[in-house]
Design an enzyme around this catalytic site. Sequence first.
Site, PDB file in Angstrom:
ATOM      1  N   GLU A 229     -10.329  -6.500  -2.274  1.00 35.09           N
ATOM      2  CA  GLU A 229      -8.981  -6.090  -2.656  1.00 35.09           C
ATOM      3  C   GLU A 229      -8.117  -7.331  -2.911  1.00 35.09           C
ATOM      4  OE1 GLU A 229      -5.883  -2.577  -1.245  1.00 35.09           O
ATOM      5  OE2 GLU A 229      -7.429  -3.303   0.124  1.00 35.09           O
TER       6      GLU A 229
ATOM      7  N   HIS B  70       0.827  -1.209   0.000  1.00 37.22           N
ATOM      8  CA  HIS B  70       0.000   0.000   0.000  1.00 37.22           C
ATOM      9  C   HIS B  70       0.865   1.263   0.000  1.00 37.22           C
ATOM     10  CE1 HIS B  70      -4.410  -0.527   0.460  1.00 37.22           C
ATOM     11  NE2 HIS B  70      -4.094  -1.744   0.819  1.00 37.22           N
TER      12      HIS B  70
ATOM     13  N   HIS C 278      -5.150  -9.236   8.489  1.00 33.91           N
ATOM     14  CA  HIS C 278      -3.695  -9.138   8.593  1.00 33.91           C
ATOM     15  C   HIS C 278      -3.314  -9.162  10.066  1.00 33.91           C
ATOM     16  CE1 HIS C 278      -3.195  -8.105   4.364  1.00 33.91           C
ATOM     17  NE2 HIS C 278      -4.036  -7.100   4.486  1.00 33.91           N
TER      18      HIS C 278
ATOM     19  N   ASP D 296      -9.988  -5.696   7.054  1.00 34.96           N
ATOM     20  CA  ASP D 296      -8.872  -4.764   7.218  1.00 34.96           C
ATOM     21  C   ASP D 296      -8.977  -3.883   8.458  1.00 34.96           C
ATOM     22  OD1 ASP D 296      -6.993  -5.326   5.274  1.00 34.96           O
ATOM     23  OD2 ASP D 296      -8.065  -4.236   3.723  1.00 34.96           O
TER      24      ASP D 296
ATOM     25  N   HIS E  56     -14.033  -8.376   1.698  1.00 36.31           N
ATOM     26  CA  HIS E  56     -13.365  -7.270   1.000  1.00 36.31           C
ATOM     27  C   HIS E  56     -12.714  -7.830  -0.262  1.00 36.31           C
ATOM     28  CE1 HIS E  56     -11.061  -3.767   0.123  1.00 36.31           C
ATOM     29  NE2 HIS E  56     -10.005  -4.014   0.879  1.00 36.31           N
TER      30      HIS E  56
ATOM     31  N   HIS F  46     -11.738  -0.116   4.328  1.00 35.72           N
ATOM     32  CA  HIS F  46     -11.309   1.134   3.737  1.00 35.72           C
ATOM     33  C   HIS F  46     -11.659   1.265   2.261  1.00 35.72           C
ATOM     34  CE1 HIS F  46      -7.340  -0.468   2.000  1.00 35.72           C
ATOM     35  NE2 HIS F  46      -8.006  -1.480   2.462  1.00 35.72           N
TER      36      HIS F  46
END
Length: 369
Positions: A77, A21, A220, A161, A75, A142
């Site tokens: 991502e 990121h 995470h 997240d 999510h 996010h």
Amino acid sequence: MKICGNIYAVGAVDERIRMFHGYRTPIGTTYNAYLAVGSRVTLIDFVKRPFADVLLSNIKAVLGERKIEYIICNHAEPDHSGALPEVLKAYPDAALYGTAACEKTLKAYCPETEINFNAVKTGDVLDAGEFTFTFIPMPMVHWPDSMATYMADEKMLFPNDALGQHIGTGEVFDSDLSLEKLFERAGDYYANIVLPFSAPVKALLKNLNGFEIKTVCPSHGVILKDALPRMLEKYAAWSDNVTDGESFTVIYDTMWGTTKKMAERIFGDYTAKGFKGDIINLSEKHHSYAMARLLESKYIFIGSPTLNNGMMPSVSAFLTYMKGLKPKNRIGRAFGSYGWSGEAAPQIHDILSSCGFEMMEPEKVLWNF
């Protein structure tokens, strides 16, 4: 690995990654995924695509030849959804649950993968046999598609997240590492990913008040149990942009050493007053390290010599990065040295002011002092 009862962690550790990121991850990270195994099997979240084989191997070690009936995607991502095509090849009959925004994103990322998708809204419940899952959409924590999932049977939250940390050194539970290390990594994560979404974080924390939560399984880092109350307190403070009134951070770059001397003088002056501070040379530390240091700092000092009618590129990059993360409720001051034009300090002052900081007068030094 069994977490409790018939709940298993089946994700992957990425101990080598050092950039994520746009910021440094000095001790790697994990891509966490979880299995709830009863008369029917539910997979919660995935892993990054290069770790698909690890995920599938971990799943098979738990399930053997059993099938997955349900998949929850909190999510879309790619660090979480990247392994979706491989998972659906292995378990093609699984029904997938997520927000409508998640469905749109997954189909954009995986246009050739057939997905039996079920869009969910706030409060919708999945009855998966011995386990029930309540869906809590948390848009912009996010990404627009982001969602948390609550398992009432184990009083367990899967917030993707939110409440995460980049820790890739093998620890599984918060009790496996020191609180200092846990909150350092959690603060680094919040400052560099979650900070601009503090208003949605506050909304999420409010929504969670109606749930009894004993365990948090983020996407995470380590699973939160013992440290969970303190972590929720931290998130409440960070989302309110609460700072320590006696904390400061000095961030700078230097050309011939004068701006460095200014930075060291500021650091010495405030330390002598009893303030707690950090001093960071952007030629030596990544801008994400600096960002994490100012998460709880009330006073932010940014310095650069004037270079070609502007500031040093490292300082300009940091300010661009910091402004995008939207810290609030700080007091700022610009400083720097110059030879004949002196634009850097006023430019820094204007950028800090545009962030909404309360500003002190900029300080400029001609040549040396």
